[in-house]
Design a protein around this motif. Structure first.
Motif, PDB file in Angstrom:
ATOM      1  N   HIS A 284     -19.453   3.997   0.950  1.00 41.16           N
ATOM      2  CA  HIS A 284     -20.479   3.617   1.924  1.00 41.16           C
ATOM      3  C   HIS A 284     -20.024   2.413   2.743  1.00 41.16           C
ATOM      4  O   HIS A 284     -20.149   2.402   3.974  1.00 41.16           O
ATOM      5  N   THR A 285     -19.514   1.383   2.067  1.00 39.94           N
ATOM      6  CA  THR A 285     -19.149   0.147   2.758  1.00 39.94           C
ATOM      7  C   THR A 285     -18.033   0.382   3.773  1.00 39.94           C
ATOM      8  O   THR A 285     -18.107  -0.091   4.911  1.00 39.94           O
ATOM      9  N   LEU A 286     -16.999   1.117   3.379  1.00 36.82           N
ATOM     10  CA  LEU A 286     -15.895   1.367   4.304  1.00 36.82           C
ATOM     11  C   LEU A 286     -16.328   2.248   5.471  1.00 36.82           C
ATOM     12  O   LEU A 286     -15.881   2.050   6.610  1.00 36.82           O
ATOM     13  N   SER A 287     -17.215   3.202   5.198  1.00 40.96           N
ATOM     14  CA  SER A 287     -17.738   4.034   6.290  1.00 40.96           C
ATOM     15  C   SER A 287     -18.502   3.170   7.291  1.00 40.96           C
ATOM     16  O   SER A 287     -18.382   3.348   8.515  1.00 40.96           O
ATOM     17  N   LEU A 288     -19.303   2.230   6.762  1.00 44.27           N
ATOM     18  CA  LEU A 288     -20.063   1.346   7.645  1.00 44.27           C
ATOM     19  C   LEU A 288     -19.132   0.459   8.459  1.00 44.27           C
ATOM     20  O   LEU A 288     -19.355   0.236   9.661  1.00 44.27           O
ATOM     21  N   MET A 289     -18.065  -0.048   7.849  1.00 40.14           N
ATOM     22  CA  MET A 289     -17.126  -0.890   8.574  1.00 40.14           C
ATOM     23  C   MET A 289     -16.424  -0.107   9.680  1.00 40.14           C
ATOM     24  O   MET A 289     -16.191  -0.637  10.778  1.00 40.14           O
ATOM     25  N   VAL A 290     -16.094   1.161   9.409  1.00 42.04           N
ATOM     26  CA  VAL A 290     -15.471   2.003  10.434  1.00 42.04           C
ATOM     27  C   VAL A 290     -16.427   2.205  11.612  1.00 42.04           C
ATOM     28  O   VAL A 290     -16.036   2.109  12.783  1.00 42.04           O
ATOM     29  N   VAL A 291     -17.701   2.468  11.295  1.00 37.16           N
ATOM     30  CA  VAL A 291     -18.706   2.656  12.351  1.00 37.16           C
ATOM     31  C   VAL A 291     -18.848   1.383  13.186  1.00 37.16           C
ATOM     32  O   VAL A 291     -18.909   1.425  14.418  1.00 37.16           O
ATOM     33  N   LYS A 292     -18.909   0.238  12.506  1.00 38.59           N
ATOM     34  CA  LYS A 292     -19.042  -1.035  13.217  1.00 38.59           C
ATOM     35  C   LYS A 292     -17.815  -1.320  14.087  1.00 38.59           C
ATOM     36  O   LYS A 292     -17.935  -1.808  15.215  1.00 38.59           O
ATOM     37  N   ALA A 293     -16.627  -1.019  13.555  1.00 41.26           N
ATOM     38  CA  ALA A 293     -15.402  -1.241  14.325  1.00 41.26           C
ATOM     39  C   ALA A 293     -15.389  -0.365  15.580  1.00 41.26           C
ATOM     40  O   ALA A 293     -14.972  -0.809  16.664  1.00 41.26           O
ATOM     41  N   ALA A 294     -15.858   0.884  15.438  1.00 38.50           N
ATOM     42  CA  ALA A 294     -15.940   1.768  16.607  1.00 38.50           C
ATOM     43  C   ALA A 294     -16.923   1.212  17.629  1.00 38.50           C
ATOM     44  O   ALA A 294     -16.693   1.296  18.853  1.00 38.50           O
ATOM     45  N   ALA A 295     -18.029   0.635  17.146  1.00 39.15           N
ATOM     46  CA  ALA A 295     -19.007   0.035  18.058  1.00 39.15           C
ATOM     47  C   ALA A 295     -18.407  -1.160  18.792  1.00 39.15           C
ATOM     48  O   ALA A 295     -18.662  -1.364  19.993  1.00 39.15           O
ATOM     49  N   VAL A 296     -17.615  -1.968  18.090  1.00 35.85           N
ATOM     50  CA  VAL A 296     -16.952  -3.108  18.734  1.00 35.85           C
ATOM     51  C   VAL A 296     -16.059  -2.620  19.859  1.00 35.85           C
ATOM     52  O   VAL A 296     -16.095  -3.136  20.981  1.00 35.85           O
TER      53      VAL A 296
ATOM     54  N   TRP B 275     -28.897   4.991  -5.186  1.00 36.11           N
ATOM     55  CA  TRP B 275     -27.558   5.593  -5.169  1.00 36.11           C
ATOM     56  C   TRP B 275     -27.563   6.859  -4.315  1.00 36.11           C
ATOM     57  O   TRP B 275     -26.612   7.130  -3.564  1.00 36.11           O
ATOM     58  N   THR B 276     -28.627   7.650  -4.447  1.00 37.31           N
ATOM     59  CA  THR B 276     -28.721   8.897  -3.684  1.00 37.31           C
ATOM     60  C   THR B 276     -28.740   8.623  -2.188  1.00 37.31           C
ATOM     61  O   THR B 276     -28.030   9.279  -1.406  1.00 37.31           O
ATOM     62  N   LEU B 277     -29.562   7.666  -1.769  1.00 36.22           N
ATOM     63  CA  LEU B 277     -29.655   7.339  -0.350  1.00 36.22           C
ATOM     64  C   LEU B 277     -28.317   6.833   0.176  1.00 36.22           C
ATOM     65  O   LEU B 277     -27.871   7.232   1.261  1.00 36.22           O
ATOM     66  N   ARG B 278     -27.650   5.990  -0.605  1.00 41.94           N
ATOM     67  CA  ARG B 278     -26.353   5.462  -0.177  1.00 41.94           C
ATOM     68  C   ARG B 278     -25.356   6.601   0.031  1.00 41.94           C
ATOM     69  O   ARG B 278     -24.665   6.657   1.053  1.00 41.94           O
ATOM     70  N   GLU B 279     -25.268   7.516  -0.926  1.00 38.73           N
ATOM     71  CA  GLU B 279     -24.311   8.619  -0.813  1.00 38.73           C
ATOM     72  C   GLU B 279     -24.690   9.563   0.325  1.00 38.73           C
ATOM     73  O   GLU B 279     -23.824  10.045   1.066  1.00 38.73           O
ATOM     74  N   GLY B 280     -26.008   9.836   0.464  1.00 36.51           N
ATOM     75  CA  GLY B 280     -26.457  10.729   1.530  1.00 36.51           C
ATOM     76  C   GLY B 280     -26.126  10.186   2.907  1.00 36.51           C
ATOM     77  O   GLY B 280     -25.624  10.916   3.776  1.00 36.51           O
ATOM     78  N   VAL B 281     -26.394   8.901   3.124  1.00 39.63           N
ATOM     79  CA  VAL B 281     -26.115   8.290   4.425  1.00 39.63           C
ATOM     80  C   VAL B 281     -24.608   8.194   4.665  1.00 39.63           C
ATOM     81  O   VAL B 281     -24.135   8.413   5.783  1.00 39.63           O
ATOM     82  N   THR B 282     -23.847   7.903   3.614  1.00 42.18           N
ATOM     83  CA  THR B 282     -22.389   7.866   3.751  1.00 42.18           C
ATOM     84  C   THR B 282     -21.849   9.213   4.224  1.00 42.18           C
ATOM     85  O   THR B 282     -20.969   9.284   5.087  1.00 42.18           O
ATOM     86  N   ASN B 283     -22.404  10.289   3.686  1.00 38.58           N
ATOM     87  CA  ASN B 283     -21.964  11.625   4.104  1.00 38.58           C
ATOM     88  C   ASN B 283     -22.353  11.920   5.541  1.00 38.58           C
ATOM     89  O   ASN B 283     -21.602  12.587   6.266  1.00 38.58           O
ATOM     90  N   VAL B 284     -23.514  11.446   5.970  1.00 28.66           N
ATOM     91  CA  VAL B 284     -23.899  11.614   7.369  1.00 28.66           C
ATOM     92  C   VAL B 284     -22.898  10.890   8.269  1.00 28.66           C
ATOM     93  O   VAL B 284     -22.425  11.438   9.278  1.00 28.66           O
ATOM     94  N   LEU B 285     -22.559   9.651   7.907  1.00 32.96           N
ATOM     95  CA  LEU B 285     -21.640   8.861   8.724  1.00 32.96           C
ATOM     96  C   LEU B 285     -20.242   9.472   8.761  1.00 32.96           C
ATOM     97  O   LEU B 285     -19.589   9.491   9.807  1.00 32.96           O
ATOM     98  N   ARG B 286     -19.790   9.992   7.627  1.00 34.80           N
ATOM     99  CA  ARG B 286     -18.415  10.482   7.537  1.00 34.80           C
ATOM    100  C   ARG B 286     -18.231  11.872   8.125  1.00 34.80           C
ATOM    101  O   ARG B 286     -17.216  12.163   8.756  1.00 34.80           O
ATOM    102  N   HIS B 287     -19.193  12.751   7.887  1.00 35.33           N
ATOM    103  CA  HIS B 287     -18.926  14.174   8.096  1.00 35.33           C
ATOM    104  C   HIS B 287     -19.872  14.881   9.072  1.00 35.33           C
ATOM    105  O   HIS B 287     -19.539  15.961   9.539  1.00 35.33           O
ATOM    106  N   ALA B 288     -21.040  14.312   9.356  1.00 36.20           N
ATOM    107  CA  ALA B 288     -22.069  15.114  10.020  1.00 36.20           C
ATOM    108  C   ALA B 288     -21.884  15.247  11.524  1.00 36.20           C
ATOM    109  O   ALA B 288     -22.217  16.277  12.105  1.00 36.20           O
TER     110      ALA B 288
END
Length: 241
Positions: A66-78, A155-168
């Motif tokens: 989750h954390t690395l996915s969020l950092m990737v999203v933030k870096a793309a926003a930058v 834990w479920t919400l974290r994994e679910g949102v991580t999958n949305v960020l990574r793959h959806a």
């Protein structure tokens, strides 16, 4: 008189022989039992080490994924905002630094099993992450759980949102927490690519399934051309009993 003397000597000797045999048998059984207990103790120790290794691996996957996915999203926003909105880009860059520091703390806590996530904090993280990825998010919460149920659904919400960020590759995400039939039910639904491009077999979702089922809950996933839905449930007894 002679026969009586022989009998008088034979009885104690026979008793000694029987006692010695019984003692030897008892000692043999004691040694065997001690050896069996030693082997059992070693097996339990190996099992405990294996279980702890699986816990650490599962938790690190969920935390860092989750954390690395969020950092990737933030870096793309930058990168996207630097030419047009430097102030917003700087804000996202500050978030990346903060998230990185938080990740280091989370890794330490995970290794020492010191801190579990909460649903409230994960909802805040989900809003932030999905917003940074330009995913419109709708959240509906009914009767929030407490205790272990809260942790499991976090834990479920974290994994679910991580999958949305990574793959959806989604435009919209719906997060719904409802209570019915003696269980709390969390749904993470998106309008992205469905099952295409998502990993199969072992991974975050399988680790999540293990968490839920070990607590008497469960999980289903459904991918269609219109999107992907993850539904997880945890019985009341995990938090309200």
């Amino acid at each position: 008189s002679g026969v009586s003397g022989v009998d008088d000597a034979t009885v104690p000797q026979a008793f000694v022989v029987v006692l010695a045999g019984t003692t030897a048998a008892a000692l043999s059984r004691l040694v065997a039992t001690t050896e069996a207990l030693r082997r059992t103790r070693e097996q339990l120790a190996v099992s405990a080490v294996g279980a702890e290794r699986e816990r650490v691996a599962r938790d690190l996957h969920d935390v860092l994924g989750h954390t690395l996915s969020l950092m990737v999203v933030k870096a793309a926003a930058v990168r996207r905002l630097v030419p047009t909105d430097p102030a917003a880009a700087a804000s996202h860059a500050e978030d990346i630094e903060r998230i990185g520091r938080t990740a280091m703390s989370q890794v330490r806590d995970t290794i020492h099993d010191a801190q579990a996530p909460t649903l409230e904090e994960q909802l805040g993280a989900a809003r932030d992450a999905l917003s940074a990825a330009d995913v419109v998010t709708s959240i509906r919460i009914e009767s929030p759980p407490v205790g272990v149920a809260d942790e499991l659904l976090a834990w479920t919400l974290r994994e679910g949102v991580t999958n949305v960020l990574r793959h959806a590759c989604a435009d919209h995400c719906w997060l719904t927490l409802a209570h019915a039939g003696g269980a709390h039910r969390l749904t993470v639904c998106d309008d992205g690519v469905g099952s295409r491009g998502r990993p199969h077999g072992q991974g975050g979702l399988e680790g999540l399934r293990v968490r839920l089922e070990s607590a008497g809950g469960g999980m289903t996933t459904r991918g269609t051309p219109e999107g992907f839905t993850l539904t997880a449930w945890v019985p009341d007894e995990q938090g309200e009993a």
